[in-house]
Design an enzyme around this catalytic site. Structure first.
Site, short mmCIF file in Angstrom:
data_model
loop_
_atom_site.label_atom_id
_atom_site.label_comp_id
_atom_site.label_asym_id
_atom_site.label_seq_id
_atom_site.Cartn_x
_atom_site.Cartn_y
_atom_site.Cartn_z
N LYS A 278 -6.75 2.96 2.63
CA LYS A 278 -6.53 1.62 3.36
C LYS A 278 -7.59 1.78 4.77
CE LYS A 278 -2.21 0.40 1.51
NZ LYS A 278 -2.35 -0.68 0.90
N ARG A 352 2.05 -0.28 -9.63
CA ARG A 352 2.56 -0.32 -10.90
C ARG A 352 2.32 0.77 -11.68
NH1 ARG A 352 -2.99 -3.80 -10.95
NH2 ARG A 352 -2.23 -4.26 -8.89
#
Length: 500
Positions: A278, A352
């Site tokens: 990020k 996920r």
């Protein structure tokens, strides 16, 4: 811990550091709400103060007045309820929660507070007690020995004509349990990531399990057990960190359980993005990427404290997503708990993967329903902002049931679809599934991915709390800056519904 008691004595006659009263907005100006019961001189003094301050009575507006004649408490806190008439005595529960929370948050040195907002019925008592106890939360932080401990409200007395009602006493007691559960979740999320990592999270859960009144059993799978058990999603996400992953299972299983509910929480204790790292500014709040797991743990403990006749099993999918030398790569293929192979496209879409394993494991026990909760996608915030969660499900009636639980508890959530036409975005040429779809509709394709791991025939819902789990702005209502504990109230209310 903040305790709650009820009293039907006049607020002005109670001994406390502060008393909270309500104002309403009438023709743009603040006036005391109906039913305050103050002596004439005290009411006149407060009316003059409100006028001098230019108070409007808007929702969550707070004004403090000291040394009011005829009032025993040294401080009177006036909390706005919004537009109404001077005779209005009934308000929405969330209006009362936020007003009580805003009033309690405003107090810097008071430890005992009487809250005299309009609370004639049991539902209003519950709302006021919840708002006050949630507003009393203070995060201690990591301080040196010279630091003074934060002063918080320790005792709340809710003034109500229903003070002798068993139902009113019961909802007040529940408010304390809920507040303690949310405080635990908030503390976990607020904790610095060098102190909260998968193993220390598991240790915290074990410690808390020993202190709740109901028996909660805890099992922890370490990295070797995860490999042996086929949890490729959790192992893959956590393999780039020196802090190995864990899967913690908490179970509250009363002897006469009427049903069973499984709760699965995303627990990324820090999310650097992995090799798909990020930007630095995007990492500042990534200690909060385990808020779903915190909410699940807190809910299981709350169910046990309340003795709910429902089996509740929580699955905490814990990993630290780091770009170490052994880190997962884009284009890797991993095998999940249910045997599905998944092609990794973006290591920053890790949530996920751990949830897929957790949902598959939860389904093996055959629960009546599964709910997963996660800070899953930035797309949730694009669609719904910072205060509203998204709910997706494989069963519309169950999705509506989860939404109703959120509405009842005052946690804003909105139903979202799982469009079948987006499923093709998850097709892979090298594995059973690609783990990420296109940018547009990213919240929905994440939900479609998770749906692949749900046991056929089991009602399942997914709650994306990327926005409302962490408040980067100013505090409001009973919601502090930082961790909010969002989801605990919704999940607890949902579980209570299974108690009949």
């Amino acid at each position: 811990m903040t305790t709650v008691s009820l009293s039907d004595r006049p607020a002005h006659d109670l001994t406390a550091d502060a008393v909270v009263l309500a104002t309403v907005q009438v023709d743009g100006s603040a006036t005391l709400a109906a039913g305050h019961g103050l002596p004439r001189g005290a009411a006149a003094h407060l009316a003059t103060s409100l006028k001098a301050h230019g108070a409007s009575g808007a929702a969550e507006e707070v004004h403090t007045v000291a040394a009011v004649p005829g009032v025993k408490a040294g401080l009177v806190v006036l909390a706005g309820l919004g537009s109404a008439t001077a005779r209005t005595t009934s308000f929405e529960p969330e209006v009362l929660r936020r007003a009580a929370g805003a009033a309690i948050r405003s107090l810097k040195a008071a430890t005992t507070v009487a809250v005299a907002l309009p609370a004639g019925d049991v539902g209003s008592v519950a709302a006021v007690a919840e708002g006050a106890t949630l507003g009393a939360y203070r995060y201690a932080g990591v301080r040196g020995p010279a630091a003074k401990p934060a002063v918080g409200v320790e005792k709340v007395t809710v003034v109500t004509s229903s003070a002798r009602s068993k139902d009113a006493k019961a909802v007040a007691a529940r408010a304390v349990v809920l507040a303690e559960a949310k405080a635990y979740a908030r503390d976990l999320v607020n904790m610095p990531p060098n102190l909260l990592f998968p193993q220390s999270f598991a240790d915290s859960v074990r410690t808390r399990a020993g202190s709740v009144s109901g028996k909660v059993t805890v099992t922890v799978l370490d990295e070797k057990a995860l490999v042996k058990g086929g949890f490729g999603g959790i192992v893959g996400v956590g393999q780039g960190s020196i802090n190995p992953p864990r899967l913690v299972t908490l179970t509250w299983a009363p002897a006469k359980a009427k049903s069973s509910v499984a709760l699965v929480g995303k627990g990324i204790t820090f999310d650097s993005g992995g090799l798909c790292i990020k930007p630095p500014a995007s990492m500042l709040t990534m200690k909060s990427d385990m808020a779903g797991a915190a909410a699940v743990a807190a809910t299981v403990f709350a169910a046990a404290e309340l003795g709910l006749p429902v089996k509740v099993t929580g699955y905490l999918c814990l990993a630290e997503n780091m770009p170490g030398g052994a880190a997962q790569r884009p284009s890797d293929v991993v095998t999940m708990r249910n045997g599905t192979t998944v092609e990794i496209l973006d290591t920053d879409a890790e949530g996920r993967m751990v949830l897929g394993d957790g949902i598959a494991l939860a389904g093996e026990a055959g629960p009546d329903a599964i709910v997963d909760i996660a800070t899953l996608t930035g797309a949730q915030m694009v669609a719904l902002g910072g205060r509203v969660a998204g709910i997706m499900a494989n069963d519309d009636p169950f999705r509506d049931r989860v939404r109703a639980a959120a509405d009842t508890s005052g946690e804003a959530a909105w139903p979202m679809p799982l469009p079948a036409d987006l499923r093709s975005q998850l097709d892979s040429t090298v594995a059973d599934l690609a783990h990420k779809g296109e940018r547009w509709g990213g919240m929905l394709t994440a939900g479609l991915f998770l749906k692949e791991f749900v046991t056929e025939g089991t009602p399942w819902a997914h709650i994306d709390i990327a926005g409302p789990s962490f408040n980067e702005g100013s505090a409001w209502g009973y919601t502090p800056k930082g961790a909010t504990g969002f989801g605990v109230a919704t999940l607890l209310t949902l579980v209570e519904g299974y108690a009949g």
